[in-house]
Design a protein around this motif. Structure first.
Motif, short mmCIF file in Angstrom:
data_model
loop_
_atom_site.label_atom_id
_atom_site.label_comp_id
_atom_site.label_asym_id
_atom_site.label_seq_id
_atom_site.Cartn_x
_atom_site.Cartn_y
_atom_site.Cartn_z
N TRP A 94 0.84 -1.20 0.00
CA TRP A 94 0.00 0.00 0.00
C TRP A 94 0.88 1.26 0.00
N THR A 95 1.98 1.21 0.74
CA THR A 95 2.87 2.38 0.82
C THR A 95 3.61 2.61 -0.49
N HIS A 96 4.20 1.56 -1.05
CA HIS A 96 5.07 1.71 -2.21
C HIS A 96 4.33 1.73 -3.55
N TYR A 97 3.23 1.01 -3.66
CA TYR A 97 2.56 0.88 -4.95
C TYR A 97 1.10 1.31 -4.92
N GLY A 98 0.53 1.50 -3.75
CA GLY A 98 -0.87 1.89 -3.61
C GLY A 98 -1.05 3.35 -3.33
N ASP A 99 -0.21 4.19 -3.94
CA ASP A 99 -0.33 5.65 -3.81
C ASP A 99 -0.34 6.09 -2.35
N GLU A 100 0.55 5.47 -1.57
CA GLU A 100 0.70 5.82 -0.15
C GLU A 100 -0.64 5.77 0.58
N TYR A 101 -1.31 4.65 0.45
CA TYR A 101 -2.57 4.37 1.16
C TYR A 101 -3.78 5.08 0.56
N LEU A 102 -3.64 5.71 -0.60
CA LEU A 102 -4.79 6.37 -1.23
C LEU A 102 -5.10 5.77 -2.60
N GLY A 103 -4.54 4.61 -2.90
CA GLY A 103 -4.74 3.98 -4.20
C GLY A 103 -5.79 2.88 -4.16
N ILE A 104 -5.67 1.95 -5.08
CA ILE A 104 -6.63 0.86 -5.23
C ILE A 104 -5.86 -0.45 -5.42
N CYS A 105 -6.41 -1.53 -4.89
CA CYS A 105 -5.84 -2.86 -5.07
C CYS A 105 -6.89 -3.72 -5.76
N ILE A 106 -6.52 -4.31 -6.91
CA ILE A 106 -7.45 -5.13 -7.70
C ILE A 106 -7.04 -6.60 -7.58
N GLY A 107 -7.98 -7.46 -7.22
CA GLY A 107 -7.72 -8.88 -7.15
C GLY A 107 -8.16 -9.57 -8.44
N PHE A 108 -7.28 -10.40 -9.02
CA PHE A 108 -7.57 -11.11 -10.26
C PHE A 108 -7.53 -12.62 -10.02
N ASN A 109 -8.45 -13.34 -10.63
CA ASN A 109 -8.39 -14.80 -10.65
C ASN A 109 -7.32 -15.20 -11.64
N LEU A 110 -6.27 -15.87 -11.17
CA LEU A 110 -5.10 -16.15 -12.01
C LEU A 110 -5.45 -17.08 -13.17
N SER A 111 -6.20 -18.13 -12.91
CA SER A 111 -6.50 -19.08 -13.98
C SER A 111 -7.31 -18.43 -15.10
N LYS A 112 -8.26 -17.54 -14.74
CA LYS A 112 -9.05 -16.85 -15.76
C LYS A 112 -8.21 -15.85 -16.53
N LEU A 113 -7.27 -15.19 -15.83
CA LEU A 113 -6.37 -14.25 -16.48
C LEU A 113 -5.48 -14.97 -17.49
N LYS A 114 -5.01 -16.16 -17.11
CA LYS A 114 -4.19 -16.96 -18.03
C LYS A 114 -4.99 -17.44 -19.23
N GLU A 115 -6.23 -17.84 -18.98
CA GLU A 115 -7.07 -18.36 -20.06
C GLU A 115 -7.33 -17.31 -21.13
N ILE A 116 -7.60 -16.07 -20.70
CA ILE A 116 -7.88 -14.99 -21.67
C ILE A 116 -6.64 -14.67 -22.50
N ASN A 117 -5.46 -14.82 -21.92
CA ASN A 117 -4.21 -14.49 -22.62
C ASN A 117 -3.50 -15.73 -23.17
N LYS A 118 -4.21 -16.84 -23.21
CA LYS A 118 -3.65 -18.10 -23.70
C LYS A 118 -3.28 -17.97 -25.18
N GLY A 119 -2.12 -18.52 -25.54
CA GLY A 119 -1.68 -18.50 -26.93
C GLY A 119 -1.00 -17.22 -27.36
N LYS A 120 -0.82 -16.26 -26.44
CA LYS A 120 -0.19 -14.99 -26.78
C LYS A 120 1.30 -14.96 -26.45
N GLY A 121 1.81 -16.05 -25.88
CA GLY A 121 3.25 -16.13 -25.62
C GLY A 121 3.70 -15.59 -24.28
N PHE A 122 2.77 -15.34 -23.35
CA PHE A 122 3.16 -14.86 -22.03
C PHE A 122 3.77 -16.00 -21.20
N MET A 123 4.75 -15.65 -20.40
CA MET A 123 5.24 -16.56 -19.36
C MET A 123 4.84 -15.94 -18.02
#
Length: 364
Positions: A135-164
Motif C-alpha cells: 500500500w505504501t510503495h505501490y498503492g499511492d501511499e494508502y490512497l490507491g486501489i488494489c485489484i484482485g484477479f483470478n489467475l487461472s481466468k487471467l491466463k485463459e484470456i491471454n492463452k496463446g499470446k506467448g506470455f510466461m
C-alpha cells in the motif's frame, strides 16, 4: 562440471536417452553431446517448455539445485495502482507491461533480455490486499486501489499470446549475481525484496495483458478517500466486488464503518454491506452496470481527472487531511474521557442522593 555434463546428469535422473530428449525439445540431433559454454536462448526456452522441472540457472551455471522447487500457483493475485491507474486499467481492459528500465530493482534495470513485465502480489504472511508495504510503495501511499484477479481466468484470456508467468523466487546474492542478463534472471530477486511476494507476467514484445470483469474477484479501496472519488470507483460496474480498507494503527483491515476504533467495530453487530461509508453518505446499494458501460464511465472519469489534474492537490482525494484527521480522533478521545468522567460523577451523585433520602426517612 560442464553444461554438457549437467545435461547428461539430468537425463540420467529422468532415465531418458539423448535422442528422445532432443526429439521432445525439438533440438537438433547431437545437441546433448556437443561441447559448449552455454545454451542459446531459443534452445533454452525449448528445454524449459518441454521439461519445466529442470533448473535453468543450474543448467547454465551449475549454481543451485538441479530441479526447481515445487511451486504452488496462487488462486488470486493482486495489482496495486493509484486512482488514475485504476480508471485507465478498467477503461482499456488491459494492464500494460513495463520496461525493465523502469524497475525499482537495479539488477533488473541492467537485464538485457528485452522482456517487459507486469507485477502482482500474492498472499503471504498477510493477505495480498492487506500488505502495508505494498500500500505504501505501490498503492499511492494508502490512497490507491488494489485489484484482485483470478489467475487461472487471467491466463485463459491471454492463452496463446506467448506470455510466461511465475511466482518470483527470492535468493541470496551469490545465487543470482550471474543470472541477470536474460529472461531466466527475471524469475529471481534478492531476498530483501521478499516482502513484495511477487507474481509476474513477462513477454518479449507484447505489452498488453488483457482481462474482462469475470477475471476481477475483488477491489479494495481505502475508506479515507472522499465521496466523489469513491463514487467514481463504485460506478464502473464493480460495486458488488468492492471493499473498504481502514488502516488501524497503520495496519490495513477490512471494515465497513467510519471509525478506526477496534471497540467500535466489535460493537457493530450488523456491519454495513458493500463499500459505501454510512457516516459520510447514506448507504444505498448500487446496482452494477454492464461491463461495456462501466468501461465507458471509467474512460469519462479518467478524462475528467486528466483535465483537472493541474488544479488538484493530494488532499482533494481524502475526506480529511492527515492533520485534521488526527485532531478529530484526539478530540473524540478527549470527549469520550469527559463523558466517562461525567458518568462516574453522576453515579456518585446518585449514590449520595439515595443515602440522603434513606437518612431523611430514618429521621422521620
Amino acid at each position: 562440471m560442464s553444461v554438457k555434463e549437467r545435461l547428461k546428469k539430468y537425463l540420467t535422473h529422468i532415465d531418458m536417452s539423448e535422442n528422445d530428449f532432443e526429439g521432445k525439445c525439438g533440438l537438433s540431433r547431437g545437441f546433448v553431446s556437443k561441447d559448449r559454454d552455454c545454451i542459446r536462448k531459443n534452445n533454452l526456452l525449448k528445454i524449459q517448455k518441454a521439461f519445466p522441472d529442470i533448473n535453468i540457472i543450474w543448467l547454465q551455471t551449475g549454481e543451485g539445485q538441479m530441479l526447481n522447487q515445487t511451486i504452488i500457483e496462487p488462486t488470486i493475485i493482486y495489482h496495486y495502482t493509484d486512482l488514475k491507474g485504476f480508471l485507465g486499467i478498467i477503461s482499456s481492459g488491459y494492464i500494460r507491461l513495463s520496461d525493465l528500465s523502469n524497475a525499482n530493482d537495479r539488477c533488473e534495470v541492467f537485464n538485457r533480455s528485452g522482456y517487459k513485465y507486469a507485477s502482482f502480489c500474492m498472499d503471504g504472511d498477510v493477505k495480498g490486499c492487506l500488505n502495508p508495504c505494498m500500500w505504501t510503495h505501490y498503492g499511492d501511499e494508502y490512497l490507491g486501489i488494489c485489484i484482485g484477479f483470478n489467475l487461472s481466468k487471467l491466463k485463459e484470456i491471454n492463452k496463446g499470446k506467448g506470455f510466461m508467468s511465475f511466482p518470483i523466487q527470492y535468493k541470496g546474492i551469490e545465487e543470482i549475481k550471474n543470472n541477470t542478463s536474460d529472461e531466466c534472471g527475471l524469475k529471481y530477486k534478492l531476498s530483501v525484496w521478499n516482502y513484495e511476494n511477487e507474481y509476474r507476467f513477462i513477454h518479449e514484445s507484447n505489452d498488453i495483458l488483457s482481462f474482462n470483469y469475470e477475471c476481477i474477484t475483488e477491489v479494495y479501496v481505502p475508506k479515507e478517500i472522499n465521496g466523489k472519488f469513491r463514487d467514481m470507483i463504485t460506478s464502473v460496474g464493480l460495486n458488488g466486488k468492492t471493499h473498504g480498507i481502514w488502516f488501524v494503527g497503520g495496519l490495513p483491515e477490512e471494515c465497513f464503518i467510519n471509525d478506526p476504533s477496534l471497540d467500535m467495530r466489535k460493537e457493530c453487530i450488523n456491519p454495513i454491506e458493500g463499500f459505501n461509508n454510512p457516516m459520510i453518505i447514506k448507504f444505498e446499494k448500487k446496482k452494477d452496470c454492464s461491463e461495456s458501460e462501466g468501461r465507458s464511465r471509467a474512460k469519462k472519469y479518467l478524462e475528467e481527472l486528466n483535465a483537472n489534474d493541474g488544479e488538484r492537490t493530494r488532499n482533494d482525494f481524502i475526506v480529511l487531511n492527515r492533520k485534521e484527521y488526527d485532531e478529530l480522533i484526539s478530540e473524540k478521545a478527549v470527549l469520550k474521557h469527559d463523558v466517562d468522567l461525567l458518568k462516574k460523577r453522576l453515579s456518585v451523585y446518585e449514590q449520595d442522593s439515595v443515602i440522603s433520602v434513606a437518612k431523611v426517612k430514618k429521621d422521620a
